[in-house]
Design a protein around this motif. Structure first.
Motif, PDB file in Angstrom:
ATOM      1  N   CYS A  14      -5.103   9.100   7.013  1.00  0.00           N
ATOM      2  CA  CYS A  14      -6.561   9.147   6.820  1.00  0.00           C
ATOM      3  C   CYS A  14      -7.194   9.477   8.162  1.00  0.00           C
ATOM      4  N   LEU A  26      -7.969   2.700  -2.723  1.00  0.00           N
ATOM      5  CA  LEU A  26      -8.165   3.164  -1.341  1.00  0.00           C
ATOM      6  C   LEU A  26      -7.911   4.664  -1.225  1.00  0.00           C
ATOM      7  N   MET A  27      -8.726   5.317  -0.424  1.00  0.00           N
ATOM      8  CA  MET A  27      -8.660   6.779  -0.357  1.00  0.00           C
ATOM      9  C   MET A  27      -7.308   7.290   0.147  1.00  0.00           C
ATOM     10  N   CYS A  28      -6.639   6.493   1.012  1.00  0.00           N
ATOM     11  CA  CYS A  28      -5.365   6.953   1.570  1.00  0.00           C
ATOM     12  C   CYS A  28      -4.268   7.040   0.504  1.00  0.00           C
ATOM     13  N   CYS A  57     -11.656  -0.941   5.046  1.00  0.00           N
ATOM     14  CA  CYS A  57     -11.572  -0.282   3.738  1.00  0.00           C
ATOM     15  C   CYS A  57     -11.457  -1.285   2.601  1.00  0.00           C
ATOM     16  N   ILE A  88       2.225   3.987   3.441  1.00  0.00           N
ATOM     17  CA  ILE A  88       1.059   4.424   4.221  1.00  0.00           C
ATOM     18  C   ILE A  88       1.027   3.606   5.506  1.00  0.00           C
ATOM     19  N   ALA A  89       0.813   4.294   6.629  1.00  0.00           N
ATOM     20  CA  ALA A  89       0.766   3.576   7.917  1.00  0.00           C
ATOM     21  C   ALA A  89      -0.543   2.803   7.999  1.00  0.00           C
ATOM     22  N   LEU A 147       0.858  -1.188   0.000  1.00  0.00           N
ATOM     23  CA  LEU A 147       0.000   0.000   0.000  1.00  0.00           C
ATOM     24  C   LEU A 147       0.892   1.235   0.000  1.00  0.00           C
ATOM     25  N   HIS A 206      -7.577  -1.815  11.466  1.00  0.00           N
ATOM     26  CA  HIS A 206      -8.833  -1.178  11.042  1.00  0.00           C
ATOM     27  C   HIS A 206      -8.890  -1.013   9.526  1.00  0.00           C
ATOM     28  N   CYS A 207      -7.741  -1.162   8.840  1.00  0.00           N
ATOM     29  CA  CYS A 207      -7.717  -1.059   7.375  1.00  0.00           C
ATOM     30  C   CYS A 207      -8.564  -2.142   6.714  1.00  0.00           C
ATOM     31  N   PHE A 232      -9.207   7.693   9.871  1.00  0.00           N
ATOM     32  CA  PHE A 232      -9.239   6.555  10.811  1.00  0.00           C
ATOM     33  C   PHE A 232      -7.908   6.469  11.554  1.00  0.00           C
ATOM     34  N   ASN A 233      -6.826   6.712  10.831  1.00  0.00           N
ATOM     35  CA  ASN A 233      -5.529   6.758  11.509  1.00  0.00           C
ATOM     36  C   ASN A 233      -5.489   7.928  12.491  1.00  0.00           C
TER      37      ASN A 233
HETATM   38  S1  SF4 Z   1      -7.846   2.838   7.331  1.00  0.00           S
HETATM   39 FE1  SF4 Z   1      -6.003   2.014   6.305  1.00  0.00          FE
HETATM   40  S2  SF4 Z   1      -6.674   1.388   4.244  1.00  0.00           S
HETATM   41 FE2  SF4 Z   1      -8.286   2.705   5.128  1.00  0.00          FE
HETATM   42  S3  SF4 Z   1      -7.811   4.715   4.370  1.00  0.00           S
HETATM   43 FE3  SF4 Z   1      -6.810   4.526   6.359  1.00  0.00          FE
HETATM   44  S4  SF4 Z   1      -4.712   3.789   5.968  1.00  0.00           S
HETATM   45 FE4  SF4 Z   1      -5.940   3.447   4.099  1.00  0.00          FE
END
Ligand code: SF4
Length: 321
Positions: free
Chosen positions: A275, A258-260, A314, A305-306, A26, A310-311, A277-278
């Motif tokens: 993102c 994926l949006m990130c 997505c 991307i970290a 990713l 929870h990913c 969620f992070n």
């Molecule tokens: S939760 Fe993970 S996969 Fe979803 S947008 Fe954020 S970094 Fe990307």
């Protein structure tokens, strides 16, 4: 040490391992969207909120941070700014923030819970949005009152309908008006959303027939097992089965979109995350606390991307893009 599932690190397979098993990584593509979280203050306290926003939260972006974000958006050449919260309408600087952003980015999106626009005191904000062609992305989980209010609180459904009608009257969602009105639906219980196409068709038909409401697009998203939604899953005994659904629905084809990969999130204090969620989990962009005032450019293409467990939300089914 436990992971987001509250279990040992071996369950489920860590997200990175799952990606590797499918020969995937990713990494960022070109980052063109700056998502701005203007704070956690909200007039609602929805059951599914991963940020646990609500009326008692005091985290609100101040004017100095808003100015630093406008400057970053301009110098880094972002094409879209996506404003979220909390209820963005409650931020005292939201009107000048939109006005200043409109000078430096071609497109602004504002996420609304609708009810924060309902009390008649936000007419000026609505007019500013109309003037700058700000796209409204409105939370509207269900076309049934009882389901909506189980998730978002009593009285929310009627107010939401009234605001959608008001937005339609301003031109929002109307064909060829250039005023975009999109809806976001999310499941009310511990299950994954149905096909976006089918949910959109059902909402379009019912909203038009019952209330004469039109909209442009509908996004159907899974709930992220963080914050208040996770607490509800635990209390209702649904946590394990919901997490298993997410993991078992892993769709490798969703990773590319994926949006990130194209978005970076900035908090009400001006710090960057991959993102929202992070941001909710406190996982900084690139693992380092970096402030917008320190940056000249968006994160470069190809940068990692970290991720965390929870990913899986997505990448479940058709994905969260
Ligand atoms: S939760 Fe993970 S996969 Fe979803 S947008 Fe954020 S970094 Fe990307």
């Amino acid at each position: 040490m436990t992971d987001v599932w509250g279990r040992g690190r071996s369950y489920p397979a860590p997200f990175l391992q799952t990606l590797a098993r499918h020969g995937l990584q990713l990494l960022r593509a070109e980052t063109s969207i700056l998502q701005v979280n203007v704070g956690l203050l909200c007039n609602q306290a929805c059951r599914h909120c991963h940020l646990e926003a609500g009326p008692d939260r005091t985290e609100v972006m101040d004017r100095a941070t808003a100015n630093e974000i406008v400057a970053y958006a301009g110098r880094a050449g972002f094409r879209v700014v996506d404003i979220t919260g909390g209820a963005v309408e409650l931020n005292p600087h939201i009107v000048p923030f939109i006005g200043e952003l409109a000078r430096v980015v071609p497109r602004i999106m504002l996420r609304s819970n609708l009810t924060a626009l309902a009390d008649g005191s936000r007419e000026h904000l609505m007019q500013v949005c109309q003037e700058h062609r700000v796209a409204i992305v409105a939370s509207f989980p269900a076309v049934h009152q009882a389901q909506t209010e189980a998730q978002r609180g009593k009285g929310v459904f009627k107010k939401s309908i009234e605001v959608l009608q008001r937005l339609n009257a301003m031109g929002y969602g109307q064909p060829d008006s250039g005023l975009e009105l999109d809806l976001v639906s999310n499941p009310v219980g511990a299950f994954l959303p149905g096909s976006q196409k089918e949910v959109e068709a059902r909402f379009r038909q019912l909203l038009a027939r019952k209330w004469g409401i039109v909209f442009n697009k509908l996004f159907s998203f899974a709930n992220v097992p963080l914050g208040r939604y996770r607490q509800w899953l635990e209390r209702s005994g649904n946590l394990e089965s919901y997490l298993a659904k997410l993991v078992n629905s892993f769709n490798p084809c969703a990773v590319d979109g994926l949006m990130c990969r194209t978005l970076v999130s900035v908090s009400w204090q001006g710090y960057l995350y991959d993102c929202d969620f992070n941001l909710a989990r406190g996982i900084y962009l690139g693992g380092k606390r970096v402030h917008v005032s320190e940056l000249q450019q968006p994160p470069p293409a190809g940068s990692p991307i970290a991720v965390s467990d929870h990913c899986y939300t997505c990448t479940a089914g058709s994905g969260f893009t």
